[in-house]
Write a protein that holds these residues in place. Structure first.
Motif, PDB file in Angstrom:
ATOM      1  N   UNK A  21       0.330   1.796  -0.602  1.00  0.00           N
ATOM      2  CA  UNK A  21       1.526   0.954  -0.706  1.00  0.00           C
ATOM      3  C   UNK A  21       1.419  -0.267   0.189  1.00  0.00           C
ATOM      4  N   UNK A  22       1.014  -0.064   1.433  1.00  0.00           N
ATOM      5  CA  UNK A  22       0.925  -1.196   2.359  1.00  0.00           C
ATOM      6  C   UNK A  22      -0.274  -2.080   2.017  1.00  0.00           C
ATOM      7  N   UNK A  23      -1.337  -1.469   1.493  1.00  0.00           N
ATOM      8  CA  UNK A  23      -2.500  -2.262   1.087  1.00  0.00           C
ATOM      9  C   UNK A  23      -2.157  -3.221  -0.033  1.00  0.00           C
ATOM     10  N   UNK A  24      -1.414  -2.742  -1.017  1.00  0.00           N
ATOM     11  CA  UNK A  24      -0.995  -3.599  -2.129  1.00  0.00           C
ATOM     12  C   UNK A  24      -0.063  -4.700  -1.634  1.00  0.00           C
ATOM     13  N   UNK A  25       0.838  -4.350  -0.716  1.00  0.00           N
ATOM     14  CA  UNK A  25       1.767  -5.346  -0.170  1.00  0.00           C
ATOM     15  C   UNK A  25       1.013  -6.416   0.626  1.00  0.00           C
ATOM     16  N   UNK A  48      -0.714  -8.810  -1.743  1.00  0.00           N
ATOM     17  CA  UNK A  48       0.257  -9.767  -2.306  1.00  0.00           C
ATOM     18  C   UNK A  48       0.618 -10.848  -1.292  1.00  0.00           C
ATOM     19  N   UNK A  49       0.668 -10.471  -0.015  1.00  0.00           N
ATOM     20  CA  UNK A  49       1.048 -11.431   1.021  1.00  0.00           C
ATOM     21  C   UNK A  49      -0.036 -12.488   1.263  1.00  0.00           C
ATOM     22  N   UNK A  50      -1.297 -12.077   1.253  1.00  0.00           N
ATOM     23  CA  UNK A  50      -2.375 -13.013   1.575  1.00  0.00           C
ATOM     24  C   UNK A  50      -2.906 -13.772   0.365  1.00  0.00           C
ATOM     25  N   UNK A  59      -6.085  -5.835  -6.361  1.00  0.00           N
ATOM     26  CA  UNK A  59      -6.785  -6.950  -5.733  1.00  0.00           C
ATOM     27  C   UNK A  59      -7.477  -7.822  -6.760  1.00  0.00           C
ATOM     28  N   UNK A  60      -8.086  -7.195  -7.750  1.00  0.00           N
ATOM     29  CA  UNK A  60      -8.781  -7.938  -8.803  1.00  0.00           C
ATOM     30  C   UNK A  60      -7.815  -8.869  -9.533  1.00  0.00           C
TER      31      UNK A  60
END
Length: 72
Positions: free
Chosen positions: A11-15, A18-20, A43-44
């Motif tokens: 969850x935090x990885x996906x967030x 999206x942020x960067x 990410x892709x």
């Protein structure tokens, strides 16, 4: 990003992706085996190559691996 330990890695990885992503400066993200293929695919879609860095299964004990060390 700093979050509590109870937040799921995926969850935090996906967030974080999206942020960067809008800045366009992150092209590759190295993650550990706690992440799932869904984060790689997410990410892709954002143009970021997410690579899961796994430990060599034949290694035992503490063996510093330059790439894995950065991920941990």
């Amino acid at each position: 990003m700093v979050v509590t330990a109870s937040v799921d890695d995926n969850a935090i990885g996906a967030a974080l992706l999206r942020k960067v992503a809008p800045a366009g400066t992150v092209r590759t993200a190295l993650v550990d085996r706690g992440f799932e293929a869904s984060v790689v695919e997410h990410g892709r879609t954002l143009g970021i190559d997410v690579q899961i860095v796994a430990r060599d299964p034949v290694d035992t004990g503490f063996i510093p691996d330059p790439i894995r060390w950065r991920v941990e």
